[in-house]
Design a protein around this motif. Structure first.
Motif, short mmCIF file in Angstrom:
data_model
loop_
_atom_site.label_atom_id
_atom_site.label_comp_id
_atom_site.label_asym_id
_atom_site.label_seq_id
_atom_site.Cartn_x
_atom_site.Cartn_y
_atom_site.Cartn_z
N ALA A 197 0.81 -1.22 0.00
CA ALA A 197 0.00 0.00 0.00
C ALA A 197 0.84 1.27 0.00
O ALA A 197 0.53 2.24 -0.70
N VAL A 198 1.94 1.27 0.75
CA VAL A 198 2.73 2.48 0.91
C VAL A 198 3.57 2.80 -0.32
O VAL A 198 4.08 3.92 -0.46
N LEU A 199 3.70 1.88 -1.24
CA LEU A 199 4.58 2.08 -2.39
C LEU A 199 4.02 3.04 -3.43
O LEU A 199 4.77 3.63 -4.20
N SER A 200 2.71 3.20 -3.47
CA SER A 200 2.10 3.99 -4.53
C SER A 200 2.53 5.45 -4.52
O SER A 200 2.51 6.11 -5.55
N GLY A 201 2.92 5.96 -3.36
CA GLY A 201 3.32 7.37 -3.28
C GLY A 201 4.79 7.61 -3.53
O GLY A 201 5.25 8.76 -3.43
N LEU A 202 5.56 6.59 -3.89
CA LEU A 202 6.99 6.74 -4.09
C LEU A 202 7.33 6.92 -5.56
O LEU A 202 6.64 6.41 -6.44
N ALA A 203 8.41 7.64 -5.81
CA ALA A 203 8.89 7.82 -7.18
C ALA A 203 9.31 6.46 -7.74
O ALA A 203 9.88 5.62 -7.04
N ALA A 204 9.04 6.23 -9.01
CA ALA A 204 9.33 4.95 -9.65
C ALA A 204 10.81 4.61 -9.53
O ALA A 204 11.67 5.45 -9.78
N PRO A 205 11.12 3.37 -9.16
CA PRO A 205 12.52 2.97 -8.95
C PRO A 205 13.16 2.42 -10.22
O PRO A 205 12.49 1.95 -11.14
N ASP A 206 14.48 2.47 -10.24
CA ASP A 206 15.22 1.73 -11.26
C ASP A 206 15.33 0.27 -10.86
O ASP A 206 15.21 -0.62 -11.71
N ALA A 207 15.58 0.02 -9.57
CA ALA A 207 15.75 -1.34 -9.10
C ALA A 207 15.15 -1.45 -7.70
O ALA A 207 15.08 -0.46 -6.96
N VAL A 208 14.72 -2.67 -7.35
CA VAL A 208 14.06 -2.91 -6.07
C VAL A 208 14.64 -4.17 -5.45
O VAL A 208 14.78 -5.20 -6.13
N PHE A 209 14.92 -4.10 -4.14
CA PHE A 209 15.24 -5.29 -3.36
C PHE A 209 14.08 -5.55 -2.41
O PHE A 209 13.65 -4.63 -1.71
N VAL A 210 13.59 -6.78 -2.40
CA VAL A 210 12.51 -7.16 -1.50
C VAL A 210 13.03 -8.24 -0.57
O VAL A 210 13.47 -9.30 -1.02
N GLY A 211 13.00 -7.95 0.73
CA GLY A 211 13.46 -8.93 1.72
C GLY A 211 12.30 -9.39 2.57
O GLY A 211 11.20 -8.84 2.53
N GLY A 212 12.54 -10.42 3.36
CA GLY A 212 11.49 -10.92 4.24
C GLY A 212 10.54 -11.84 3.51
O GLY A 212 10.79 -12.28 2.39
N GLY A 213 9.41 -12.14 4.16
CA GLY A 213 8.45 -13.07 3.57
C GLY A 213 7.04 -12.67 3.92
O GLY A 213 6.70 -11.48 3.88
N GLY A 214 6.22 -13.65 4.30
CA GLY A 214 4.84 -13.36 4.63
C GLY A 214 3.91 -13.64 3.49
O GLY A 214 4.31 -13.75 2.32
N ARG A 215 2.62 -13.73 3.82
CA ARG A 215 1.62 -14.07 2.81
C ARG A 215 1.48 -13.00 1.74
O ARG A 215 1.04 -13.27 0.63
N ASP A 216 1.83 -11.74 2.09
CA ASP A 216 1.68 -10.66 1.11
C ASP A 216 2.86 -10.55 0.15
O ASP A 216 2.87 -9.67 -0.71
N LEU A 217 3.85 -11.43 0.28
CA LEU A 217 5.06 -11.28 -0.54
C LEU A 217 4.76 -11.26 -2.04
O LEU A 217 5.28 -10.38 -2.75
N PRO A 218 3.94 -12.16 -2.59
CA PRO A 218 3.67 -12.07 -4.04
C PRO A 218 3.05 -10.74 -4.45
O PRO A 218 3.39 -10.19 -5.51
N ALA A 219 2.15 -10.21 -3.63
CA ALA A 219 1.52 -8.92 -3.97
C ALA A 219 2.54 -7.79 -3.91
O ALA A 219 2.52 -6.87 -4.74
#
Length: 418
Positions: A316-338
């Motif tokens: 949810a919080v990502l929509s207000g951020l400037a578009a990235p060139d690259a992204v690192f996603v860490g951690g897990g959880g049920r929401d990881l695919p989303a």
């Protein structure tokens, strides 16, 4: 021969520049340059607008071989983001006689009494402002050469929300004794003003860091001599940190550099965010735990880099951020695919995902490929040297980690969601 005369910022033309003009058969320059220079009455004049027609006219004049000099008048130092590049590409450097003036960047820093050998200079004239904004976020001393649609107001608007301690110094009409102005403003104040068309350069400064140690090499600091730092070099909770072996490969796939925007989503200790910032990227770390937010800020401060920290829950919080060139996603959880889907839809270049659970791999892979990225990955299993009693050594296995990455094919990068 083509003589290129840099008019400087208000200084009178040198005697040799005046002499070159006296023998000119064709003089090319902006309207104000032609009006201020002693152009011979018999010389032809070309007012610079679009560059290609002017270069064509110069070529036709030279082909006639009349023996008269062509003089090109330009602002400041014409070899510094100036017309010398276009002339050298078209006619060859050996046909140019360049007489440089003082650049607007040098003049602006001189007005502040500051050295600029450690400054990063970015041109936004006729270019996408995005690179200048990202460099301003990442470095403490930046000079931005402005242009239509990429001036102080636009720069300030882009920097205002996450600008931290930055101040903008707007230098207008440098060298003009009647119109020159040098003003310090916040990014928000710059965004609210109509600056007109007289701006020469905008300095973006973290005033607490404008006096760096003595330099040997000009420009931004060299890349760090090591990365994938040891875990002990970061504050973290109960070993909840991306291990350095994983970080090394993640950095290789992210490719962070000056002018890039990188997101570190589920940042935890912020180790990946800090490493990307050390390599020159403008970094936003997203973390939902309040104690994690504090650790990220502490680690960024300890390593002397700027990391914007956003306290919130992805996606949810990502929509207000400037578009990235690259992204690192860490951690897990049920929401990881989303989360991965949201990141992959907006990433311009790549998304890297680290996870410990085998069950998450298929869904994450589908999220990456579903967003149009080419997906690959590895299972990282490392064993580190560890001491045993009796001055001997064993191998201590670390927990295996899946690392998947998606890379956007070059042909599809223009369709990325903003």
């Amino acid at each position: 021969m083509i003589t290129v005369v840099g008019t400087g910022t208000g200084a009178p033309l040198t005697p040799d520049a005046v002499a070159a003009l006296a023998g000119a058969g064709l003089v090319v320059g902006g309207r104000r340059h032609l009006a201020a220079a002693p152009v011979p009455d018999a010389a032809g004049r070309i007012v610079l607008g679009p560059l290609a027609p002017a270069l064509d006219a110069v070529e036709r004049y030279l082909e006639k071989g009349q023996g008269h000099r062509v003089v090109v008048l330009a602002s400041g130092d014409p070899g510094f983001f100036g017309i010398v590049r276009a002339l050298a590409e078209r006619f060859g450097p050996d046909r140019l006689d360049v007489r440089p003036g003082v650049s607007s960047v040098a003049t602006a820093f001189a007005r502040l009494g500051l050295p600029w050998d450690d400054a990063v200079v970015v041109s936004a004239h006729g270019r996408d402002l995005r690179t200048a904004v990202n460099v301003c976020r990442a470095r403490p001393k930046v000079a931005v050469l402005t242009g239509p649609g990429a001036g102080p107001a636009e720069l300030g608007a882009a920097l205002a929300p996450p600008s931290g301690e930055r101040v903008l110094v707007v230098a207008s009409a440098l060298g003009d004794p009647e119109r020159e102005r040098v003003e310090r403003v916040t990014p928000a104040e710059a965004a609210a003003r109509d600056w007109g068309d007289a701006v020469s350069v905008v300095l973006c400064l973290d005033e607490s860091r404008v006096l760096a140690p003595v330099r040997t090499v000009a420009g931004p600091p060299r890349s760090p001599d090591r990365w994938a730092l040891e875990e002990r070099e970061f504050a973290h909770r109960d070993s909840m940190i991306t291990k350095f072996e994983v970080r090394a490969l993640a950095l290789a796939r992210l490719g962070p550099g000056l002018g890039d925007v990188v997101w570190d989503v589920g940042s935890g200790s912020g180790s990946v965010a800090v490493e990307c910032a050390r390599l020159g990227a403008a970094v936003t770390a997203v973390e939902k735990a309040s104690d994690g937010v504090g650790r990220i800020r502490a680690n960024a401060l300890a390593h002397g880099v700027d990391v914007r920290v956003v306290h919130g829950t992805a996606p949810a919080v990502l929509s207000g951020l400037a578009a990235p060139d690259a992204v690192f996603v860490g951690g897990g959880g049920r929401d990881l695919p989303a989360v991965v889907t949201a990141c992959a839809r907006r990433a311009r270049r790549s998304v890297v995902v680290a996870m410990a659970a085998l069950d998450r791999v298929p869904a994450v892979r589908e999220s990456l490929t579903g967003a149009g990225l080419d997906c690959d990955g590895v299972l990282l299993q490392s064993s580190r040297l560890a001491p045993l009693p009796g001055d001997v050594t064993r191998l201590a296995a670390t927990n295996p980690v899946f690392l998947l990455w998606g890379v956007r094919p070059p042909a599809s990068s223009e369709g990325v969601s903003k």
